[in-house]
Design an enzyme around this catalytic site. Sequence first.
Site, PDB file in Angstrom:
ATOM      1  N   LYS A  22      28.490  22.527 -56.649  1.00 26.74           N
ATOM      2  CA  LYS A  22      27.418  21.740 -56.029  1.00 26.74           C
ATOM      3  C   LYS A  22      26.336  22.683 -55.478  1.00 26.74           C
ATOM      4  O   LYS A  22      26.591  23.884 -55.330  1.00 26.74           O
ATOM      5  CB  LYS A  22      28.010  20.888 -54.902  1.00 26.74           C
ATOM      6  CG  LYS A  22      28.687  21.715 -53.829  1.00 26.74           C
ATOM      7  CD  LYS A  22      29.730  20.941 -53.053  1.00 26.74           C
ATOM      8  CE  LYS A  22      30.262  21.764 -51.900  1.00 26.74           C
ATOM      9  NZ  LYS A  22      31.453  21.180 -51.284  1.00 26.74           N
TER      10      LYS A  22
ATOM     11  N   ARG B 176      34.800  12.131 -43.055  1.00 30.89           N
ATOM     12  CA  ARG B 176      33.557  12.333 -43.780  1.00 30.89           C
ATOM     13  C   ARG B 176      33.576  11.258 -44.864  1.00 30.89           C
ATOM     14  O   ARG B 176      33.490  10.080 -44.543  1.00 30.89           O
ATOM     15  CB  ARG B 176      33.496  13.775 -44.302  1.00 30.89           C
ATOM     16  CG  ARG B 176      32.100  14.257 -44.573  1.00 30.89           C
ATOM     17  CD  ARG B 176      32.041  15.731 -44.881  1.00 30.89           C
ATOM     18  NE  ARG B 176      32.755  16.118 -46.107  1.00 30.89           N
ATOM     19  CZ  ARG B 176      32.664  17.309 -46.692  1.00 30.89           C
ATOM     20  NH1 ARG B 176      31.910  18.247 -46.142  1.00 30.89           N
ATOM     21  NH2 ARG B 176      33.319  17.568 -47.784  1.00 30.89           N
TER      22      ARG B 176
ATOM     23  N   TYR C  35       7.171  41.402 -34.916  1.00 36.41           N
ATOM     24  CA  TYR C  35       6.853  40.347 -33.950  1.00 36.41           C
ATOM     25  C   TYR C  35       7.604  40.564 -32.648  1.00 36.41           C
ATOM     26  O   TYR C  35       8.797  40.856 -32.640  1.00 36.41           O
ATOM     27  CB  TYR C  35       7.233  38.982 -34.527  1.00 36.41           C
ATOM     28  CG  TYR C  35       6.267  38.496 -35.583  1.00 36.41           C
ATOM     29  CD1 TYR C  35       4.936  38.247 -35.280  1.00 36.41           C
ATOM     30  CD2 TYR C  35       6.695  38.289 -36.891  1.00 36.41           C
ATOM     31  CE1 TYR C  35       4.054  37.797 -36.248  1.00 36.41           C
ATOM     32  CE2 TYR C  35       5.820  37.828 -37.871  1.00 36.41           C
ATOM     33  CZ  TYR C  35       4.493  37.589 -37.541  1.00 36.41           C
ATOM     34  OH  TYR C  35       3.624  37.147 -38.501  1.00 36.41           O
TER      35      TYR C  35
ATOM     36  N   MET D 135       8.581  36.515 -42.138  1.00 41.33           N
ATOM     37  CA  MET D 135       8.714  35.546 -43.225  1.00 41.33           C
ATOM     38  C   MET D 135       8.880  36.237 -44.573  1.00 41.33           C
ATOM     39  O   MET D 135       9.728  35.863 -45.378  1.00 41.33           O
ATOM     40  CB  MET D 135       7.485  34.625 -43.264  1.00 41.33           C
ATOM     41  CG  MET D 135       7.605  33.498 -44.263  1.00 41.33           C
ATOM     42  SD  MET D 135       6.131  32.499 -44.365  1.00 41.33           S
ATOM     43  CE  MET D 135       6.096  31.716 -42.765  1.00 41.33           C
TER      44      MET D 135
HETATM   45  C1  PLP Z   1      32.473  21.901 -51.083  1.00 35.73           C
HETATM   46  C2  PLP Z   1      33.789  21.302 -51.347  1.00 35.73           C
HETATM   47  C3  PLP Z   1      34.843  22.097 -51.834  1.00 35.73           C
HETATM   48  C4  PLP Z   1      34.758  23.610 -51.909  1.00 35.73           C
HETATM   49  O1  PLP Z   1      34.933  24.116 -50.618  1.00 35.73           O
HETATM   50  P1  PLP Z   1      34.902  25.694 -50.305  1.00 35.73           P
HETATM   51  O2  PLP Z   1      35.198  25.759 -48.875  1.00 35.73           O
HETATM   52  O3  PLP Z   1      33.530  26.160 -50.621  1.00 35.73           O
HETATM   53  O4  PLP Z   1      35.931  26.340 -51.154  1.00 35.73           O
HETATM   54  C5  PLP Z   1      36.002  21.451 -52.201  1.00 35.73           C
HETATM   55  N1  PLP Z   1      36.138  20.105 -52.073  1.00 35.73           N
HETATM   56  C6  PLP Z   1      35.159  19.320 -51.570  1.00 35.73           C
HETATM   57  C7  PLP Z   1      35.387  17.867 -51.434  1.00 35.73           C
HETATM   58  C8  PLP Z   1      33.967  19.896 -51.181  1.00 35.73           C
HETATM   59  O5  PLP Z   1      32.996  19.126 -50.656  1.00 35.73           O
END
Ligand code: PLP
Length: 369
Positions: free
Chosen positions: A60, A153, A269, A317
Amino acid sequence: MIQRLPSTKLPKFTIAADMSDKQPDIPATAKVHLSREALVENWKTLNRLSGAASAGAAVKADAYGLGVSSVVEILQGSGCKDFFVANWQEASEIENIVSDDVNISVLNGIRAADLDFAVTSKAKPVLNSLQQAQLWRTTGKPCDVMIETGMNRLGIEVSDLDQIPVDGLNIDLVMSHLASADEDCEQNRQQLNIFLESSNQLGGKRRSLANSAGIALGSDYHFDCTRPGLSLYGGIQRSELAGKIKQVVTPFAEIIQIRTLNAGDLVGYNAQYIAKKTHDIAILAMGYADGYLRGFSNTGCFFVGDIKLPVLGKVSMDLIAIDISNAPQLETGDWVECEYDLPTASEQSGISQYELITGLGQRLPRVWT
Ligand SMILES: *Cc1c(COP(=O)(O)O)cnc(C)c1O
């Protein structure tokens, strides 16, 4: 719409094509090197540590910022057969480059608005609610199911599982997600127990619970398929993985100016560095707009060979000042390597390992080595 080439015609792991496509041929002043070998080794290591389960890959967010098409091609070539994306846009970006025996799961589930695309897609939704189960049931196509085991979640409540129309669903993975696998705490065992008690009710083909850190929790957590993300890309959240996971992502920046400071001179800065003696500094063409955030101000580090070049003052930046007292040979036009081993860089900056890689800016070309 971007025309996707069939996988046989794709270029072999050069620079991510999307970058070079839209830019004229002006050499970049900062870039990210990505190690194909380290990525492959990390997947193999995580697959081995998954025991009887096979490791998939969370890809993702553009494969955590590395560039999803290259990552999927490389991991597919290593034997990875399950890819996890967040949404259907991300599924559409990779469905034409995976072979028929490879699965894509869409973690954020399915909305009515996704349905037209989803029924034609090679990817399957992870059903996160009873409504989603009803919606998907009409398609007869494969799906996964997420059970809510304590993270609150996404996922279907255990008490609602008996309302899932299992007969009408073609369920592959029954899964849940660990909230605190990077810690030694009660919650891991609690989630495991709830998953063990509930996951068989659905009669899916396979079960899956562990992310990267979850793999290190041991065989109880492995089931049939694991879902590492961060550790594929070099992240280490548990000591069991230290020494086993290789760095994949390394930013480099070009020196665009060198200057000599005298005692009392101020840098950047808000004058957050004050020279105590006469010494040279170099100005690098990279900054927080590239994802090298202000957390690295006065704590980050660059290298030339083994010589450390500490960041001086606040990160701007588009610019960073570094101390080159120990590398007088450096000149304008030279490149220096950013210290970006993820556990180290996270400690330096106070920024999570996840954010360090997903936040790397689009201005930096990704170069596979
Ligand atoms: C992002 C995610 C993972 C991977 O998690 P990592 O901690 O990056 O290994 C696995 N399962 C779900 C449902 C996720 O959202």
